[in-house]
Design a protein around this motif. Sequence first.
Motif, PDB file in Angstrom:
ATOM      1  N   GLN A  17       3.604 -16.678   4.827  1.00  0.00           N
ATOM      2  CA  GLN A  17       3.203 -15.676   2.542  1.00  0.00           C
ATOM      3  C   GLN A  17       2.178 -15.003   2.640  1.00  0.00           C
ATOM      4  OE1 GLN A  17       5.687 -18.856   0.336  1.00  0.00           O
ATOM      5  NE2 GLN A  17       7.544 -18.420   0.322  1.00  0.00           N
ATOM      6  N   THR A  20       0.535 -10.648  -2.574  1.00  0.00           N
ATOM      7  CA  THR A  20       0.185  -8.942  -2.427  1.00  0.00           C
ATOM      8  C   THR A  20      -0.185  -8.564  -4.144  1.00  0.00           C
ATOM      9  OG1 THR A  20       2.354  -8.405  -3.355  1.00  0.00           O
ATOM     10  CG2 THR A  20       1.748  -8.748  -0.721  1.00  0.00           C
ATOM     11  N   LEU A 112       4.941 -12.009  -0.112  1.00  0.00           N
ATOM     12  CA  LEU A 112       5.614 -11.538   0.835  1.00  0.00           C
ATOM     13  C   LEU A 112       5.816 -12.209   2.048  1.00  0.00           C
ATOM     14  CD1 LEU A 112       4.639  -8.059   0.918  1.00  0.00           C
ATOM     15  CD2 LEU A 112       6.778  -8.617  -0.223  1.00  0.00           C
ATOM     16  N   GLU A 113       6.804 -12.363   2.915  1.00  0.00           N
ATOM     17  CA  GLU A 113       6.849 -13.193   4.345  1.00  0.00           C
ATOM     18  C   GLU A 113       5.721 -11.854   5.340  1.00  0.00           C
ATOM     19  OE1 GLU A 113       9.765 -15.780   5.392  1.00  0.00           O
ATOM     20  OE2 GLU A 113       9.456 -17.074   4.025  1.00  0.00           O
ATOM     21  N   VAL A 140       4.160  -3.284   6.419  1.00  0.00           N
ATOM     22  CA  VAL A 140       5.420  -4.208   5.618  1.00  0.00           C
ATOM     23  C   VAL A 140       6.683  -3.016   5.060  1.00  0.00           C
ATOM     24  CG1 VAL A 140       5.932  -4.737   2.954  1.00  0.00           C
ATOM     25  CG2 VAL A 140       4.071  -6.095   4.128  1.00  0.00           C
TER      26      VAL A 140
END
Length: 170
Positions: A17, A20, A112-113, A140
């Motif tokens: 994780q 951002t 985000l992962e 991403v």
Amino acid sequence: MKPATTQSAAPRQEPTQYLTFSSGSETFAIGILCVKEIIEYAGVTEVPMMSECVRGVINLRGAVVTVMDLAARFGRPRAEIGKRTCVIIVELEEAGEQHVVGILVDSVSAVLEIAPEDIEPPPGFGARIRTEFIAGMGKVKDRFVILLDVARVFSIEEIALLQAAGTSAE
């Protein structure tokens, strides 16, 4: 008799994780495990003769925390303070000591992962920041997020050297 299947000896790594955030027109990310909290920007106390990238200090529940301007750290003009400006409080370990530092950013986006297979090595050249600051480029969707090496970007030792160089030049 079933046919033999081959399996990789390396265990499959789980996605990591990342928090951002934006600074200028770029999106950056840092590992969530070093993030202590995110606070709204409410001003800082400036400290004379500090490096240009040190915005000042804040009182975080009785502790003095240095706030660094990410844009200035990357050699850009200091960040403009806006409605979404935040300070990301991170905990770093350097030379066996724990340090808490605030990072001034334009805005925080999301957690985000990113799977290990979606992380590319940093570019060899052409990046607008020092390549040793980049841990990797996270894919991403259809864009890249710059994964920062927090220990290098916010190295207490390097900031002290920058400060010494700045004050001796005056």
